[in-house]
Write a protein that holds these residues in place. Structure first.
Motif, PDB file in Angstrom:
ATOM      1  N   THR A  19     -25.852  82.945 -76.754  1.00  0.00           N
ATOM      2  CA  THR A  19     -26.238  82.906 -75.352  1.00  0.00           C
ATOM      3  C   THR A  19     -25.098  83.393 -74.470  1.00  0.00           C
ATOM      4  O   THR A  19     -25.324  84.054 -73.449  1.00  0.00           O
ATOM      5  CB  THR A  19     -26.674  81.481 -74.960  1.00  0.00           C
ATOM      6  N   THR A  39     -29.805  76.346 -77.082  1.00  0.00           N
ATOM      7  CA  THR A  39     -30.975  77.169 -76.781  1.00  0.00           C
ATOM      8  C   THR A  39     -32.117  76.733 -77.696  1.00  0.00           C
ATOM      9  O   THR A  39     -31.940  76.681 -78.909  1.00  0.00           O
ATOM     10  CB  THR A  39     -30.665  78.653 -77.042  1.00  0.00           C
ATOM     11  N   ASP A  59     -32.569  86.506 -76.518  1.00  0.00           N
ATOM     12  CA  ASP A  59     -31.698  85.437 -77.006  1.00  0.00           C
ATOM     13  C   ASP A  59     -32.584  84.442 -77.751  1.00  0.00           C
ATOM     14  O   ASP A  59     -33.672  84.109 -77.300  1.00  0.00           O
ATOM     15  CB  ASP A  59     -31.010  84.750 -75.825  1.00  0.00           C
TER      16      ASP A  59
END
Ligand SMILES: Nc1nc2c(ncn2[C@@H]2O[C@H](COP(=O)(O)OP(=O)(O)OP(=O)(O)O)[C@@H](O)[C@H]2O)c(=O)[nH]1
Ligand SMILES: [Mg+2]
Length: 736
Positions: A19, A39, A59
């Motif tokens: 990220t 994430t 991502d």
């Protein structure tokens, strides 16, 4: 020459810095943190490569391997295997690895090399590797892996151009890497199976089908092709085992051997691993006794600071609110519009906005804890306790994140593999006190538990409110794991990342984002609620005898002002008794008209009808209705109290107007006046335990896939809140 948008996915183990790289390339600001599992969703960004080619950047949540076990890993694997209908497979996969941990991170890379997609390896954290004396020959590593390898330092934006250049070249050449060579017996089985299931299943999937026993590819292909496939698979695996290549060991053996050879050829490490700061700190911070003490001390410090640091800022905001209240009162003629502006918006929304500093400070603390690497240690420390309740330390991170807000907290539970454990964690996370409860706590503690008490008490009571959630959540989890969600206690496996200095930029950004989100919320959801509540308190505006409340209030206010002006004519201390008494009477009369209006309003009537239910908690109809009205959003309780208690323009010197108003209204002669502390605590306990948040219900629904679990959570928490408040008030009354 590439012309169409290039889709590039960032894939890697948790905490590799994906990220951070995503943010550095795209200019976006997705959340980063120094612990695995930050994430949990797919995020997209765009940027232009040099030469203007648009790149769509993806991502992904971190994953240790393609054999996904938890829902967050599934998100990444789904995309790579082409199982997301709305998302094409990426054109290039960037495998992000941690330079200090290549032996482990390259395992996933070796799996990515078999996916039939071009791959570029980005070796991140090169600064940390250099500090540990690890030297990497990137060209050699590239030769070993058979794909371009680019050193980067994502948090400082180093090496990004080289990375983009390598991605473009790779995309253009379209070179598909080969990856490690499996034993010929395995290849033969894979080819045989491929011939059987046909060419519409790509070769990389067929290989995963054999390797991941009971895995996700198997489940879906068996469902698709029928159970005969399962028998074929079992036979193939049996033959492999007989040939000395049992599944899944054959994969681990092949890949780790390959990674070891590559690292051995390209990486020079110091003979002995030096003792790092992380080792030294962990001796204390993960110690059963010292670590727990530090954790408690840290939390106490956080709440003490929230209480005291925010005070001056809060007073400043309150000052602005009072000025605007005066301005509106001065400029506008009495009527519904003025009432709405001054009562609904300035008193209501303003009373909530005053708590902005506390929210921002709380988020700042949490951001520091997340960014320095402490989060994973807290999970480790709490594992012992959590495992007594049938969960593991992994469940503690969602719970601790819920102290900021339960919505991301509940989503963080996606890292938990087992569905039952994940559900239990989701269902208890809303018991943790979130930032939206903070205004209620601060208001009542400041009003009733500060003056005349030792200086450490407010922080301690605040800490106590958080402890209530910290204690009850595991107990409820235990009950759930014993009944509805019966199952084994999971084993705790989690990486403890190296400690890092928190990046100031990250922290400030988190604080600014949280502050802005709070202001936006005050301007939308809370504003809407306040307008509705204002209307319910305003109408009907005629008394049963036909007189207009508006006129009566105006007259009473005028009389009050006149009487007060008379008082001011005399020097202080020499006001004749009858003048003083007249002023006091005028104030009482004005309050009485105001009170009568509110009692006769729609809200007042409903409140008085419900009053018997509130009485055992020590509440009057106003507190009760404020609690009821705040079911969609907790902050509403503060706003509504601001309105019904008339938190006007007369705040004292160093306390907020609402605080004064609450103290004034909980007057002698009322239950609240007789047991102010017991009532304050009972309100606080209710707010602490109740699920008054529409967004939380929505996210529970999304994560559990239906309304049953959110309804259950709502019901048990409301019952718990009522009982908790009841007990608090009754015990408090006995003691005082
Ligand atoms: N020293 C150093 N730290 C870095 C570097 N890149 C990222 N970090 C830090 O590493 C931590 C993890 O970064 P993230 O970007 O959140 O990692 P991630 O791979 O997205 O992690 P998950 O979302 O949990 O899978 C953060 O604390 C970053 O500040 C780097 O090049 N050097
Ligand atoms: Mg991430």
């Amino acid at each position: 020459m590439l012309t169409k948008t290039l889709t590039v996915a960032l894939v890697g183990n948790p905490n590799a810095g994906k990220t951070t790289l995503f943010n550095a390339l795209s200019g976006l600001r997705q959340r980063v943190g120094n612990y695995p599992g930050v994430t949990v969703e797919l995020k997209k960004g765009r940027y232009s490569a040099p030469g203007g080619l648009p790149v769509s950047l993806i991502d992904l949540p971190g994953t240790y391997s393609l054999a996904a076990r938890s829902p967050d890993e599934m998100v990444a694997v789904d995309l790579l295997l082409g199982r997301r209908p709305e998302e094409p497979r990426p054109d290039v996969v960037v495998s992000v690895v941690d330079a200090t941990n290549l032996d482990r991170h390259l395992y996933l890379t070796s799996q990515l090399l078999g996916l039939g997609e071009p791959v570029v390896v980005a070796v991140n954290m090169t600064d940390a590797a250099a500090a540990q004396g690890i030297r990497i020959d990137y060209d050699k590593l590239g030769q070993q892996l058979g794909v371009p390898v680019v050193p980067i330092q994502a948090n400082k934006g180093v090496g990004l151009d080289a990375l983009t250049a390598a991605v473009l070249t790779t995309a253009e050449s379209g070179t598909i890497p080969r990856g490690p060579t499996f034993p010929p017996a395995f290849d033969a089985e894979a080819d045989a199976l491929q011939a059987e299931i046909g060419p519409d299943v790509p070769a990389f999937l067929t290989r995963r089908l054999i390797l991941d026993i009971g895995g996700y590819v198997e489940q879906w292909l068996v469902a698709d092709r029928g159970p005969a496939l399962r028998d074929h698979l079992a036979a193939a695996r049996q033959r492999l085992a007989a040939a000395g290549h049992p599944v899944p060991a054959v994969e681990a053996r092949t890949r780790y051997g390959w990674v070891k050879a590559a690292v051995g050829a390209a990486v020079a490490k110091p003979a002995e691993r030096p003792v790092t700061w992380t080792d030294r700190l962990d001796k204390v911070l993960t110690h059963r006794v010292w670590g727990t003490l530090v954790f408690l001390a840290l939390m106490f410090l956080v709440f003490q600071s929230i209480f005291f640091w925010a005070k001056p800022l809060m007073e400043a905001i309150d000052g602005v609110r009072e000025l605007s209240a005066k301005a509106v009162a001065g400029w506008m003629a009495p009527g519904p519009l003025r009432g709405l502006l001054s009562d609904g918006i300035i008193k209501g929304v303003g009373s909530v906005l005053v708590f902005l500093p506390q929210i921002v400070i709380l988020f700042g603390f949490i951001a520091v804890l997340e960014d320095c690497g402490y989060m994973a240690r807290a999970a480790f420390l709490m594992d012992r306790l959590m495992s007594r309740c049938g969960l593991s330390g992994k469940s503690f991170i969602p719970m601790l994140s819920s102290v900021a807000c339960a919505v991301p907290g509940i989503m963080a539970a996606r890292v938990i593999e087992n569905r039952r454990d994940r559900l239990a964690t989701v269902l208890v996370s809303p018991l943790m006190s979130c930032s939206a409860r903070l205004p209620v706590y601060v208001l009542l503690i400041a009003a009733f538990l500060t003056d005349g008490y030792p200086g450490w008490l407010p922080g301690l009571v605040l800490f106590g409110m958080y402890l209530l959630g910290f204690t009850l959540a595991p107990i409820v989890a235990l009950l759930l794991k014993r009944t509805l969600l019966k199952g084994e206690t999971p084993v705790f496996v989690m990486e403890l990342p190296a400690y890092r200095w928190p990046a100031l930029g990250n922290i400030l950004r988190r604080m600014a984002d949280a502050g802005w989100a709070f202001v936006r919320r005050a301007g939308t959801v809370i504003l809407a609620a306040m307008i509705l509540i204002w209307a319910l308190l305003y109408f009907p505006s005629t008394a049963p005898d036909g007189t207009s409340y508006e006129d009566r209030v105006a007259a009473a206010e005028a009389a009050k002002e006149e009487a007060e002006a008379k008082v001011k004519e005399y020097p202080e201390g020499q006001v004749p008794e009858e003048v003083e008494k007249a002023a006091a009477d005028a104030t009482t009369a004005a309050n009485a008209v105001n009170g009568e209006w509110k009692r006769n309003s729609l809200m007042g009537r409903a409140g008085r009808w419900l009053e018997p239910a509130f009485e055992p908690l020590g509440w009057d109809w106003r507190i009760g209705m404020a609690a009821v009205a705040s079911f969609p959003a907790r902050e509403v309780i503060v706003g509504m109290l601001g309105m019904v208690y008339d938190a006007g323009d007369e705040g004292g010197d160093d306390t907020s107007a609402l605080q004064d108003a609450v103290r004034r209204e909980w007057a002698p002669g009322t239950v609240q006046g007789r047991y102010p502390v017991a009532v304050a605590l009972s309100v606080m306990v209710f707010i602490a335990l109740c699920l008054q948040c529409a967004s939380t219900l929505a996210v529970i629904r999304r994560e559990t896939g239906g309304w049953a679990w959110p309804a259950f959570t709502f019901a048990y928490m409301t019952a718990l809140a009522y009982l908790g408040a009841l007990l608090t008030f009754q015990v408090g009354k006995l003691l005082s």
